[in-house]
Design a protein around this motif. Structure first.
Motif, PDB file in Angstrom:
ATOM      1  N   SER A 325       0.780  -1.190  -0.023  1.00 38.31           N
ATOM      2  CA  SER A 325      -0.056   0.100   0.033  1.00 38.31           C
ATOM      3  C   SER A 325       0.995   1.292   0.186  1.00 38.31           C
ATOM      4  N   SER A 327       0.970   3.436   2.523  1.00 41.82           N
ATOM      5  CA  SER A 327       1.711   3.423   3.776  1.00 41.82           C
ATOM      6  C   SER A 327       2.960   2.705   3.499  1.00 41.82           C
ATOM      7  N   THR A 328       2.690   1.375   3.355  1.00 40.97           N
ATOM      8  CA  THR A 328       3.896   0.116   3.663  1.00 40.97           C
ATOM      9  C   THR A 328       4.983   0.973   2.624  1.00 40.97           C
ATOM     10  N   ARG A 394      -4.248  -5.977   6.226  1.00 37.85           N
ATOM     11  CA  ARG A 394      -3.549  -5.085   5.256  1.00 37.85           C
ATOM     12  C   ARG A 394      -4.776  -4.431   4.661  1.00 37.85           C
ATOM     13  N   THR A 397      -5.329  -1.279   6.666  1.00 36.87           N
ATOM     14  CA  THR A 397      -4.537  -0.291   6.184  1.00 36.87           C
ATOM     15  C   THR A 397      -5.053   0.472   5.078  1.00 36.87           C
ATOM     16  N   GLU A 401      -6.141   4.320   4.656  1.00 35.22           N
ATOM     17  CA  GLU A 401      -5.686   5.392   3.510  1.00 35.22           C
ATOM     18  C   GLU A 401      -6.841   5.877   2.624  1.00 35.22           C
ATOM     19  N   GLN A 409      -1.566   8.004   7.671  1.00 40.83           N
ATOM     20  CA  GLN A 409      -0.798   7.066   7.262  1.00 40.83           C
ATOM     21  C   GLN A 409      -0.843   5.934   8.458  1.00 40.83           C
ATOM     22  N   CYS A 410      -0.476   4.805   7.959  1.00 46.08           N
ATOM     23  CA  CYS A 410      -0.646   3.230   8.808  1.00 46.08           C
ATOM     24  C   CYS A 410       0.948   2.625   8.839  1.00 46.08           C
ATOM     25  N   HIS A 411       1.247   2.054   9.755  1.00 46.35           N
ATOM     26  CA  HIS A 411       2.674   1.399   9.758  1.00 46.35           C
ATOM     27  C   HIS A 411       2.145   0.159  10.558  1.00 46.35           C
ATOM     28  N   PRO A 412       1.924  -0.952   9.830  1.00 47.80           N
ATOM     29  CA  PRO A 412       1.671  -2.265  10.419  1.00 47.80           C
ATOM     30  C   PRO A 412       2.677  -2.766  10.795  1.00 47.80           C
ATOM     31  N   MET A 430      -0.818  -1.311  14.859  1.00 48.87           N
ATOM     32  CA  MET A 430      -0.316  -0.353  13.704  1.00 48.87           C
ATOM     33  C   MET A 430      -0.092   0.932  14.145  1.00 48.87           C
TER      34      MET A 430
END
Length: 768
Positions: A325, A327-328, A394, A397, A401, A409-412, A430
């Protein structure tokens, strides 16, 4: 069918472009490579000889078992004894074991190839499953027949096995079967093609790298680095084993004579500059003769939405990294930059391998987190429930978004944690932050309640749900992260520093709020107020290894969680499909192309005319043919064989060559739209005029609702297992198989969240 990459061996190189450098190793490279190999060995990344022998014995035993199984199946189906005698099945390996980069205790990815009369559902998942279940050597047997790539997981004498099945159109499987031939896919069903793809891709990678041993050492290093930095997880939206293998293989092609230490350095140098979504490819994309869909953004609408395309080299060529994504991708891009800076320091003798492999301090990087807790009634239920929830994470996330227009924003975190004081419990985290570079407004609010409800609804579609399987989502601040996530269960102490001393601002008057539960006015203020202005600077400091000054307050205070059981999941608000067809410019043979005129203009822009190396490169470009096909990669070869010799390959020339390869053409994929979730498609179903009430059985909260109508549609039933979204996909499988064509709708779907972002709301009104 010969690979185009293999065909180019006669031209002196492998890959879709010529190498950047043909230079051999220096004394420094040799020294650093010895240091790296010792570091990897000391880190315990190599298995013992005893374990290697044990794995070979297990694979031999498994091959014998499937041969007995297929004869038993043949006899049960009424075939004569001569046919039963000739009946055969065969075991192949792929993944890290086949690549030779597996470590102690790693799983072995295996494929059982059987004849046409041995079915997947009845014979493989029933008969073979029952045979394995009766064996004392087999434990933790867990079949997943409904997965995108059906798999049987178990341990054989303590060795973890993931066993796939491919049913070929052959009546008898020859012992010398070559599955690299495209003809093996003739009349194969979708699951068989996906299952075969793992072995075919793995073998093709080994054929397309110039030096297998250097490739293996470099890949082992980058896999270890990715795990330490928290970016190794296909299911979480980062990259899995096959993705890292393809990225490393491409660097090996670009530097065919380099040793692992230089390949690691160039890995970060090249991918720091890579202009995503220009794809990474090891060979040209072949259309093939079987009519199977291949990755082609000109024809396939969903292919245009991929953030970080990494294309598999075996027919049918697919994007192996469709889970990534925005974010990732952001997280990985920052980690590439950090790796590049440390490698530069290592070349100046200002850093060592320890700094590169330092673990990423996830629970210090953000001020705000989502905690997803799951529980079950027993261990077996928890294992099944955990696998299902992991395959859905996922999508949370992607939904966040999409529903915040990328503002949140996400950070898993790629791993899971367990509170030992709670039976049959597991949780995921996350990190959350505002998008960098966006001004923070007074009272700014993110309301992601509907987003979370959508996520829980999709989790609640689990067809094997049992009582006790529950999920809870909470917003927590950094100081309230539970202690059990830290090594030894002890929260590390952090020094108190003056506010702003590390370069980030702390504001009490301007704040962003995140709504997860309660009434629309219940923002997380007071004990759970949310300020997201300084997370980006905090993360950058941590990425650079700089301590962050923020006092940690012990406590377990949290915001009101959202709890649900699958049996009580509410109906979802439906949505209007978004997106319109976007045309790409391409020729009949490749995905993208660029004329020599545009290439020359690029040289003029990027090249210093006073540089001798630049003049040589320009002269080389002038000799190119009139049109340079890009073979679907968006890549330009800046230097060729013999043009990057010791005298020419200065740092300046190499930098120019990297820029040419990573930037792509003026018609690259960077102009394509972002934000459409490639995992879920929605059917347009008209509009609902009561925007402040209930639509589709779910309350819709939107600050833009009064000013513009909201499109409401019907969500596809997830229980039908459509596409890849329903169960955990294999890394090598395609995101769709003969997926839908591009939507012709030009209607933008409105966000189902509360946003006090005036600029975003105005943009939404305009697009509506």
């Amino acid at each position: 069918m010969a690979s185009s990459g293999l065909a180019k061996r006669g031209n002196g190189y492998l890959g879709v472009t010529e190498p950047i450098s043909w230079s051999g190793p220096t004394e420094f490279d040799i020294t650093k490579t010895h240091e790296l190999e010792k570091y990897l060995a000391d880190a315990g990344l190599y298995e013992s000889q005893e374990e290697a022998v044990s794995r070979e014995e297990v694979l031999g035993r498994l091959d014998q078992i499937v041969k007995v199984w297929v004869k038993k199946v043949s006899r049960a189906k009424g075939f004569n004894e001569q046919f039963v005698l000739e009946a055969n099945a065969k075991i192949f390996t792929f993944g890290s074991y086949r690549l030779g980069v597996h470590g102690p205790g790693a799983d072995i990815d295996t494929l059982c190839v059987g004849p046409r009369h041995a079915t997947r559902e009845e014979d493989f998942f029933t008969e073979l499953h029952n045979m394995l279940a009766e064996m004392p050597e087999v434990t933790e047997l867990h079949p997943v027949p409904d997965a995108h790539v059906p798999v049987m997981k178990f341990k054989f004498n303590g060795v973890s096995i993931d066993l796939l099945y491919a049913k070929l159109s052959l009546w008898v499987i020859p012992e010398d079967l070559d599955i690299s031939q495209d003809s093996i896919l003739q009349n194969a069903d979708e699951q068989t093609v996906r299952s075969l793809n793992g072995c075919r891709v793995t073998d093709q990678i080994l054929r397309l790298v110039p030096n297998i041993q250097n490739f293996r050492t470099t890949l082992r290093c980058l896999r270890f680095w990715a795990k330490r930095r928290g970016v190794y997880s296909n299911v979480a939206g980062f990259l899995g084993g096959i993705n890292w293998a393809l990225l490393v293989a491409r660097i090996c092609q670009l530097y065919p004579k380099a040793l692992p230490s230089m390949l690691v350095s160039r890995f970060f140098r090249v991918y720091t500059q890579w202009r995503w979504p220009n794809p990474v490819m090891l060979c040209d994309i072949e259309e093939g003769t079987l009519g199977l869909p291949v990755w082609d953004p000109r024809k396939n609408y969903k292919d245009r939405l991929h953030q970080m395309p990494i294309i598999t080299p075996a027919y049918p060529c697919m994007n192996s990294s469709y889970n990534v994504s925005s974010s990732t991708l952001r997280v990985m891009t920052e980690e590439f930059q950090r790796g590049h800076e440390i490698c530069e320091e290592m070349e100046a003798n200002k850093a060592d391998w320890n700094k590169l492999f330092a673990p990423y301090p996830f629970f210090e990087a953000y001020k705000h987190y989502l905690e997803i807790d799951i529980t079950a009634a027993n261990e077996d239920d928890l294992r099944k429930w955990k696998g299902w929830v992991e395959s859905r994470l996922r999508t949370l996330t992607l939904k966040i978004e999409r529903h915040t227009f990328g503002m949140l924003q996400c950070h898993p975190h790629p791993g899971d944690f367990s509170d030992k004081s709670r039976p049959f419990h597991c949780c995921y985290f996350m990190g959350l932050q505002r998008k960098q570079g966006v001004p923070v407004n007074e009272g700014e609010q993110f309301d992601i309640r509907v987003t979370v409800e959508e996520f829980k609804h999709s989790v609640g579609m689990y067809t094997l749900w049992k009582p006790g399987m529950e999920i809870q989502v909470s917003h927590i601040k950094r100081r309230n992260v539970p202690s059990f996530v830290f090594p030894g269960g002890t929260r590390p102490s952090r020094p108190l520093k003056a506010a702003g001393s590390e370069g980030h601002t702390i504001s009490k008057t301007k704040s962003s709020s995140l709504v997860l539960a309660g009434k629309p006015s219940d923002t997380l203020s007071g004990s759970c107020d949310t300020h997201m202005a300084d997370d980006s600077s905090t993360r950058k400091q941590l990425a650079a290894g700089t301590p962050v000054g923020d006092q940690v307050v012990q406590g377990s205070e949290r915001c009101s969680p959202i709890t649900m059981t699958s049996s009580s999941a509410s109906s979802l608000c439906t949505k209007e499909a978004e997106g319109s067809a976007i045309n790409l410019v391409g020729n009949a043979n490749g995905i993208l192309n660029v004329t020599v005129e545009s290439r020359k203009r690029k040289h003029v822009e990027d090249t210093d005319s006073n540089s001798i190396d630049a003049q040589r490169l320009a002269a080389h470009s002038a000799k190119l043919p009139e049109s340079v096909g890009m073979a679907g990669s968006g890549i330009i070869a800046a230097v060729g064989p013999g043009n990057c010799t010791a005298s020419l390959c200065s740092k300046e020339a190499e930098a120019l060559a990297i820029k040419k390869i990573t930037s792509g053409s003026p018609t690259n994929l960077a102009s394509l739209p972002e934000g459409l979730d490639e995992l879920e498609l929605f059917e347009p179903q008209g509009q609902d005029k009561d925007f402040d009430g209930v639509a589709g059985g779910c309350s819709v909260v939107s600050s833009a609702a009064k000013d513009a109508p909201m499109q409401v549609g019907k969500l596809h039933d997830s229980s039908k297992n459509e596409g890849i979204e329903e169960l955990e996909p294999a890394e090598l499988s395609a995101p769709t198989f003969g997926g839908p064509t591009a939507s012709s709708s030009n209607t933008q779907r409105k966000p189902l969240i509360r946003l006090r972002l005036s600029s975003v709301v105005k943009a939404a009104d305009k697009s509506g």
